[in-house]
Structure formats: C-alpha cells, structure tokens
Scaffold this active site. Structure first.
Site, PDB file in Angstrom:
ATOM      1  N   ASP A   1      30.971  68.941 -16.753  1.00  0.00           N
ATOM      2  CA  ASP A   1      31.763  67.798 -16.273  1.00  0.00           C
ATOM      3  C   ASP A   1      31.127  66.558 -16.891  1.00  0.00           C
ATOM      4  O   ASP A   1      30.048  66.137 -16.474  1.00  0.00           O
ATOM      5  CB  ASP A   1      31.726  67.752 -14.732  1.00  0.00           C
ATOM      6  CG  ASP A   1      32.604  66.641 -14.160  1.00  0.00           C
ATOM      7  OD1 ASP A   1      33.023  65.740 -14.911  1.00  0.00           O
ATOM      8  OD2 ASP A   1      32.854  66.669 -12.932  1.00  0.00           O
TER       9      ASP A   1
ATOM     10  N   HIS B   1      27.707  68.358  -7.393  1.00  0.00           N
ATOM     11  CA  HIS B   1      27.153  67.230  -8.150  1.00  0.00           C
ATOM     12  C   HIS B   1      25.809  67.564  -8.798  1.00  0.00           C
ATOM     13  O   HIS B   1      24.933  66.723  -8.932  1.00  0.00           O
ATOM     14  CB  HIS B   1      27.058  65.973  -7.265  1.00  0.00           C
ATOM     15  CG  HIS B   1      28.397  65.361  -7.019  1.00  0.00           C
ATOM     16  ND1 HIS B   1      28.603  64.345  -6.125  1.00  0.00           N
ATOM     17  CD2 HIS B   1      29.608  65.638  -7.537  1.00  0.00           C
ATOM     18  CE1 HIS B   1      29.894  64.025  -6.113  1.00  0.00           C
ATOM     19  NE2 HIS B   1      30.516  64.802  -6.967  1.00  0.00           N
TER      20      HIS B   1
ATOM     21  N   ASP C   1      36.919  61.377 -17.751  1.00  0.00           N
ATOM     22  CA  ASP C   1      36.314  62.245 -16.737  1.00  0.00           C
ATOM     23  C   ASP C   1      36.913  63.635 -16.925  1.00  0.00           C
ATOM     24  O   ASP C   1      38.047  63.876 -16.519  1.00  0.00           O
ATOM     25  CB  ASP C   1      36.618  61.675 -15.340  1.00  0.00           C
ATOM     26  CG  ASP C   1      35.961  62.490 -14.231  1.00  0.00           C
ATOM     27  OD1 ASP C   1      35.197  63.426 -14.549  1.00  0.00           O
ATOM     28  OD2 ASP C   1      36.225  62.191 -13.053  1.00  0.00           O
TER      29      ASP C   1
ATOM     30  N   GLU D   1      39.411  69.916 -15.479  1.00  0.00           N
ATOM     31  CA  GLU D   1      39.775  68.537 -15.142  1.00  0.00           C
ATOM     32  C   GLU D   1      40.295  67.793 -16.362  1.00  0.00           C
ATOM     33  O   GLU D   1      39.656  67.788 -17.410  1.00  0.00           O
ATOM     34  CB  GLU D   1      38.534  67.795 -14.600  1.00  0.00           C
ATOM     35  CG  GLU D   1      38.757  66.313 -14.371  1.00  0.00           C
ATOM     36  CD  GLU D   1      37.542  65.618 -13.763  1.00  0.00           C
ATOM     37  OE1 GLU D   1      36.405  66.060 -14.009  1.00  0.00           O
ATOM     38  OE2 GLU D   1      37.752  64.621 -13.035  1.00  0.00           O
TER      39      GLU D   1
ATOM     40  N   ASP E   1       7.906  47.830 -14.991  1.00  0.00           N
ATOM     41  CA  ASP E   1       8.677  46.708 -15.523  1.00  0.00           C
ATOM     42  C   ASP E   1       9.765  47.154 -16.494  1.00  0.00           C
ATOM     43  O   ASP E   1      10.343  46.340 -17.207  1.00  0.00           O
ATOM     44  CB  ASP E   1       7.733  45.711 -16.208  1.00  0.00           C
ATOM     45  CG  ASP E   1       6.954  46.358 -17.346  1.00  0.00           C
ATOM     46  OD1 ASP E   1       6.996  47.603 -17.458  1.00  0.00           O
ATOM     47  OD2 ASP E   1       6.308  45.636 -18.110  1.00  0.00           O
TER      48      ASP E   1
ATOM     49  N   TYR F   1      35.011  77.853  -6.383  1.00  0.00           N
ATOM     50  CA  TYR F   1      33.554  78.031  -6.391  1.00  0.00           C
ATOM     51  C   TYR F   1      33.227  79.171  -5.429  1.00  0.00           C
ATOM     52  O   TYR F   1      33.437  79.045  -4.229  1.00  0.00           O
ATOM     53  CB  TYR F   1      32.860  76.729  -5.961  1.00  0.00           C
ATOM     54  CG  TYR F   1      33.439  75.524  -6.684  1.00  0.00           C
ATOM     55  CD1 TYR F   1      32.934  75.125  -7.925  1.00  0.00           C
ATOM     56  CD2 TYR F   1      34.535  74.837  -6.160  1.00  0.00           C
ATOM     57  CE1 TYR F   1      33.492  74.054  -8.604  1.00  0.00           C
ATOM     58  CE2 TYR F   1      35.108  73.759  -6.841  1.00  0.00           C
ATOM     59  CZ  TYR F   1      34.579  73.377  -8.061  1.00  0.00           C
ATOM     60  OH  TYR F   1      35.146  72.321  -8.742  1.00  0.00           O
TER      61      TYR F   1
ATOM     62  N   HIS G   1      35.264  56.714 -10.487  1.00  0.00           N
ATOM     63  CA  HIS G   1      36.094  56.719  -9.279  1.00  0.00           C
ATOM     64  C   HIS G   1      36.622  55.298  -9.177  1.00  0.00           C
ATOM     65  O   HIS G   1      35.987  54.430  -8.590  1.00  0.00           O
ATOM     66  CB  HIS G   1      35.286  57.121  -8.044  1.00  0.00           C
ATOM     67  CG  HIS G   1      34.820  58.552  -8.116  1.00  0.00           C
ATOM     68  ND1 HIS G   1      33.761  59.041  -7.386  1.00  0.00           N
ATOM     69  CD2 HIS G   1      35.273  59.603  -8.851  1.00  0.00           C
ATOM     70  CE1 HIS G   1      33.587  60.318  -7.675  1.00  0.00           C
ATOM     71  NE2 HIS G   1      34.481  60.686  -8.562  1.00  0.00           N
TER      72      HIS G   1
ATOM     73  N   HIS H   1      36.841  70.240  -2.464  1.00  0.00           N
ATOM     74  CA  HIS H   1      36.993  68.826  -2.840  1.00  0.00           C
ATOM     75  C   HIS H   1      38.457  68.488  -3.077  1.00  0.00           C
ATOM     76  O   HIS H   1      39.324  69.355  -3.074  1.00  0.00           O
ATOM     77  CB  HIS H   1      36.122  68.488  -4.056  1.00  0.00           C
ATOM     78  CG  HIS H   1      36.425  69.270  -5.302  1.00  0.00           C
ATOM     79  ND1 HIS H   1      37.513  69.018  -6.104  1.00  0.00           N
ATOM     80  CD2 HIS H   1      35.771  70.319  -5.890  1.00  0.00           C
ATOM     81  CE1 HIS H   1      37.508  69.849  -7.134  1.00  0.00           C
ATOM     82  NE2 HIS H   1      36.479  70.653  -7.028  1.00  0.00           N
TER      83      HIS H   1
ATOM     84  N   HIS I   1      41.544  61.522  -8.384  1.00  0.00           N
ATOM     85  CA  HIS I   1      41.103  60.159  -8.059  1.00  0.00           C
ATOM     86  C   HIS I   1      41.560  59.233  -9.170  1.00  0.00           C
ATOM     87  O   HIS I   1      41.910  59.679 -10.259  1.00  0.00           O
ATOM     88  CB  HIS I   1      39.576  60.114  -7.850  1.00  0.00           C
ATOM     89  CG  HIS I   1      38.763  60.626  -9.005  1.00  0.00           C
ATOM     90  ND1 HIS I   1      38.510  59.890 -10.137  1.00  0.00           N
ATOM     91  CD2 HIS I   1      38.160  61.829  -9.205  1.00  0.00           C
ATOM     92  CE1 HIS I   1      37.775  60.605 -10.976  1.00  0.00           C
ATOM     93  NE2 HIS I   1      37.556  61.793 -10.450  1.00  0.00           N
TER      94      HIS I   1
ATOM     95  N   GLU J   1      41.944  67.868 -11.100  1.00  0.00           N
ATOM     96  CA  GLU J   1      40.727  68.663 -11.267  1.00  0.00           C
ATOM     97  C   GLU J   1      40.518  69.737 -10.213  1.00  0.00           C
ATOM     98  O   GLU J   1      39.548  69.711  -9.461  1.00  0.00           O
ATOM     99  CB  GLU J   1      39.506  67.740 -11.299  1.00  0.00           C
ATOM    100  CG  GLU J   1      39.429  66.716 -10.180  1.00  0.00           C
ATOM    101  CD  GLU J   1      38.144  65.884 -10.267  1.00  0.00           C
ATOM    102  OE1 GLU J   1      37.066  66.488 -10.376  1.00  0.00           O
ATOM    103  OE2 GLU J   1      38.231  64.651 -10.223  1.00  0.00           O
TER     104      GLU J   1
ATOM    105  N   ARG K   1      35.868  74.809 -12.788  1.00  0.00           N
ATOM    106  CA  ARG K   1      36.693  73.610 -12.578  1.00  0.00           C
ATOM    107  C   ARG K   1      37.305  73.238 -13.915  1.00  0.00           C
ATOM    108  O   ARG K   1      36.658  73.399 -14.965  1.00  0.00           O
ATOM    109  CB  ARG K   1      35.851  72.444 -12.031  1.00  0.00           C
ATOM    110  CG  ARG K   1      36.645  71.150 -11.841  1.00  0.00           C
ATOM    111  CD  ARG K   1      35.944  70.137 -10.919  1.00  0.00           C
ATOM    112  NE  ARG K   1      34.720  69.582 -11.494  1.00  0.00           N
ATOM    113  CZ  ARG K   1      33.497  69.874 -11.094  1.00  0.00           C
ATOM    114  NH1 ARG K   1      33.315  70.731 -10.099  1.00  0.00           N
ATOM    115  NH2 ARG K   1      32.449  69.329 -11.676  1.00  0.00           N
TER     116      ARG K   1
HETATM  117 MN   LIG Z   1      36.617  63.567 -11.608  1.00  0.00          MN
END
Ligand SMILES: [Mn+2]
Length: 459
Positions: free
Chosen positions: A281, A264, A292, A429, A59, A409, A382, A371, A375, A405, A427
């Site tokens: 990130d 991710h 972001d 960004e 709950d 890799y 996003h 990638h 965005h 970004e 990365r």
């Molecule tokens: Mn991003």
C-alpha cells in the site's frame, strides 16, 4: 503526457522561490472563491496557520511538509507564519502573508527564502509581514471583524495565540477595540472547495497515479523470494523520487505473509517467502497531491489456487464497486455493495455459513473485512470534506476523487479458514475520479488482473 509537465511549466515561468509548480492565477482563483463565500456570510477574517518545522531528534528536523489548507490558498511552501484573508462586509479585501524574513546568514544554511518581498511579488500577497510581527499585526487585522474563521484544536500554540488576541481586543473594548463575536471552523469554506478537484488538481493527481503505478510494478518485479520488505520499500520510494515526485504521500506499507493482516503495518525487515502474498500500500505525492494504491502479488510469481480464489473475490468486489461510482451515489452505498459481495464470497469459499443477509446482519463479515471501502483523496491521503450532508451520506459529484479499496484478511489463527489461506491478507485499491457520467480510474496503469500481475512478477 510529457514526463514532467508542471516542473517544466514552473521553470518556464521563472519562479525563483517555488520548489515545484506554483500557479499564481490558480491560487488567485481559489482565494476569490473563498472571499465570495466569506462575503456572502457577512465577511470577517480567515486565518490559516502554516506548519512549523518539527524536530525529529536532537536538532535534526523532519522533512518539511506545508499545511494543506495554507498551501491550497497561498501556494507558499516555506515553514512558519500564516495566510490571512481580510474580507470586510464592503470594500476592498486583503490577502496577507506572514513569512520568515530574508536572512542572508540563515539562508546560507537552510536555503533561500521568499521573504516579505517575495510573498508580495511572487505569491500575490497585498501585504506581507515577518513572523515576528504575528501577534501585533494579527490583532490589528482581527480588530472589528464580525467573525474569525480559525480552526481550534489543530495546534495548541495557535489556539493560545488566538486566545491572547481575543482577550487583548476584549480588554481594550472601552478604547474602541472589538473582538469578533464568532470564531468559526473554516472547514466549510476551504475544505468544501478542496473536495471538488479542478482540472489542474486532477492533472497532478494523474501524475501522482502514473508514478505510483510504475512504483507498484517495480515492487512486483523486485519482490522475489529472499527479498526483505525494506528492500521492496526502497524500490517503491526510488520510483517516486526518481520520477519527480515529492516522495511517499503516507507511510509505505510492504507487508508479506501474515503481516498483511496488520492494517497499518509499515515496511519491516521480514523476508518475502515462496508461497506467500506480499501486500503493498504505497502512494507517491506529486506537487503535494498524493495517490493511494494497494496491490497484492505472489512472491513466487504465481498465485496458488486458494490464493487466487480469494484474490478474485476481492477483485470482483472492487470492480463492481468502481463501476457503481457516479454522481448521486454515496460512499456508504458503495461500501454496502462491497460488503455484500465480499460476504457472498466468504460464504462461497467456506469462511462463513448461512446467508449473506444473516452474516451482514450479525456483522460476522467484519472478522475478515473490518475497514471502510472509500475515503476522499487529494492533498491529504485522507483528504478533507464532509462525509455527511444534511444528516445523510453525501452524494458524490463530478470532480470528487475517492479510493475504492476492499480487502479480505484471514487471521493467522482462524481454524475455520480453508486450507492454505490462514494469515493471508489481500487488498486492492484504486483512485477513482467521479466524472459527469460515471467514473475514471486514475490508477489503471497499475496491473491488478491476476494474469497481468503474474506477468509482471516473472521470476
Ligand atoms: Mn486508502
């Protein structure tokens, strides 16, 4: 900028129900803009469901996050119900809110509610009804409207409710009821407005960016050898909340060593090791607008020579991509430029061979850069808004906010990689506002020059 401009403003105006900033004039302007478009298309009813509280386990509930479209139009931050705009072809329009009714017993447990009274008095609704009256009242509101703007496919229970309403109206057609002839996706109405940010939205995004820059510096300072990823995550999320943010706008990524090659990955329990890079990130949400940002720092405090070469390749591509942001260019063009520069660097550093044209044509760069570069960014990480217009990539316009970004890799098992770079993921960004003449980097306070990063990472 003062530390908490919007919270202070909200307190000064004495809003009793809004947890954070609520600007009645701002939301009224947004509704007026939507109403004008609805009327230009012959009028109808716009139905925007509010998010429901969701159970996490047994709950216990997840922290509630309002639906972004509903929030944009209403400013209302409580769960359940819906916002409705009724726009007849001529005559007065109505803004209707369905809300949880006041309930002294429940409010002791879960906090104060605006109720139908507050929905009108504070949030500017012309009419407000309790959620229990949704089916009956919505049927009345939709009866006779030429079209219904409603997003099918987002929520099965809402799809079923709208179907019931349409069937009910059709079945009563001999008695004079009329179901709308069209059900239209409201994305063109609401998402197109959300795509171009107003000064108020840019101010919120800037505050989110400031908080986020401080969080990334805290991560760099904390991320020494022996730390766990979750400890760095804690530093970051502490910084968000401590400075008045709602918390992370999306799942915080702290990925050390080859974890950075899992795009991710979330913060796990891996230990940060001397000689590794740590990729973070993370973006703080402020007043429901999120930053972001990604930064990659050396755990030891200093980049090794090969790490630094790869890092500078990503940084150079990112800087060039940012400088390409201006009205009229497209996200596709920015991505193509980024791919070109990263591919040239991959060849120069010995990952790929031949010419950049060849390696772009056969898409072999995707082994290291899989990638997209950008965005939209706003209430959602996003964010909404069409990426294409008239069958082509959409030209950028002032007020749009995008991420830039690029990353590289190197797969841990990549035997063709130069020494010292297997399993390295980098990365960088930033969040970039399109201005009249070019761009403004909202997240510039987060260091990314390798010397500045090393200066923050002093061990
Ligand atoms: Mn991003």
């Amino acid at each position: 900028m003062s530390r908490r401009p919007f919270a202070a403003e909200a307190t000064a105006r004495g809003y009793r129900f809004a947890r954070m900033a609520y600007d009645s004039a701002l939301h009224a302007r947004r509704r007026a803009a939507i109403i004008e478009q609805m009327r230009s298309q012959g009028g109808g009813v716009l139905l925007l469901p509010q998010a429901e509280e969701k159970l996490r386990n047994n709950d216990a509930e997840y922290v509630f996050r309002p639906d972004s479209d509903h929030l944009y139009v209403s400013g209302f931050e409580e769960p359940s119900g819906a916002a409705v705009l009724v726009v007849p072809p001529q005559g007065p329009t109505r803004f209707v809110l369905f809300v949880r009714p006041k309930d002294p017993e429940k409010e002791i447990w879960t906090g104060r509610r605006a109720g139908v009274e507050g929905a009108c008095a504070v949030y500017g609704a012309d009419d407000a009804f309790p959620v229990g009256e949704l089916d009956a009242r919505l049927t009345e509101l939709v009866d006779g409207a030429p079209r219904l703007w409603f997003r099918i496919g987002s929520d099965a229970a809402w799809d079923a409710r709208v179907s019931r309403i349409l069937v009910d109206l059709r079945q009563r057609s001999r008695a004079g009821a009329a179901a709308p002839a069209e059900v239209v996706d409201p994305a063109r109405l609401v998402h197109e407005l959300r795509l171009v940010k107003s000064p108020e939205e840019i101010a919120r995004l800037k505050r989110a960016a400031e908080i986020t820059a401080e969080a990334h510096m805290a991560a760099m300072r904390d991320g020494e050898p022996g730390r766990r990823e979750y400890q760095v995550q804690a530093e970051i999320e502490y910084a968000f909340r401590r400075r008045g943010g709602n918390g992370p706008g999306y799942g915080t990524i702290v990925a050390t060593g080859e974890n950075a090659c899992v795009l991710h990955y979330r913060a796990g329990d891996s230990q940060l090791k001397d000689g590794e890079l740590c990729l973070v990130d993370a973006g703080g949400e402020y007043d429901w607008y999120t930053a972001d940002v990604t930064r990659t720092f050396p755990v030891s405090g200093d980049f090794t020579k090969p790490q630094r070469a790869l890092y500078e390749a990503v940084l150079a591509a990112q800087e060039e991509a940012i400088h390409a942001v201006r009205p009229g260019t497209t996200i596709d063009a920015i991505h193509e430029l980024t791919v070109r520069r990263l591919t040239e660097s991959l060849i120069r550093l010995g990952f790929l061979h031949g010419s950049a044209e060849e390696r772009i044509a056969d898409r072999s760069f995707r082994k290291y850069y899989m990638h997209r570069t950008s965005h939209w960014l706003g209430l959602d990480v996003h964010d909404v808004g069409a990426y294409t217009l008239n069958g082509g990539a959409r030209p950028l316009a002032p007020g749009m906010v995008i991420t830039v970004e690029p990353g590289l890799y190197v797969p841990p098992n990549d035997t063709s990689a130069p020494d010292g770079l297997r399993g390295v993921g980098i990365r960088i960004e930033d969040d970039v506002l399109v201005t009249e003449n070019g761009f403004e980097v909202l997240t510039a306070a987060a260091p990314k020059d390798p010397r500045e990063v090393e200066a923050v990472c002093v061990r």
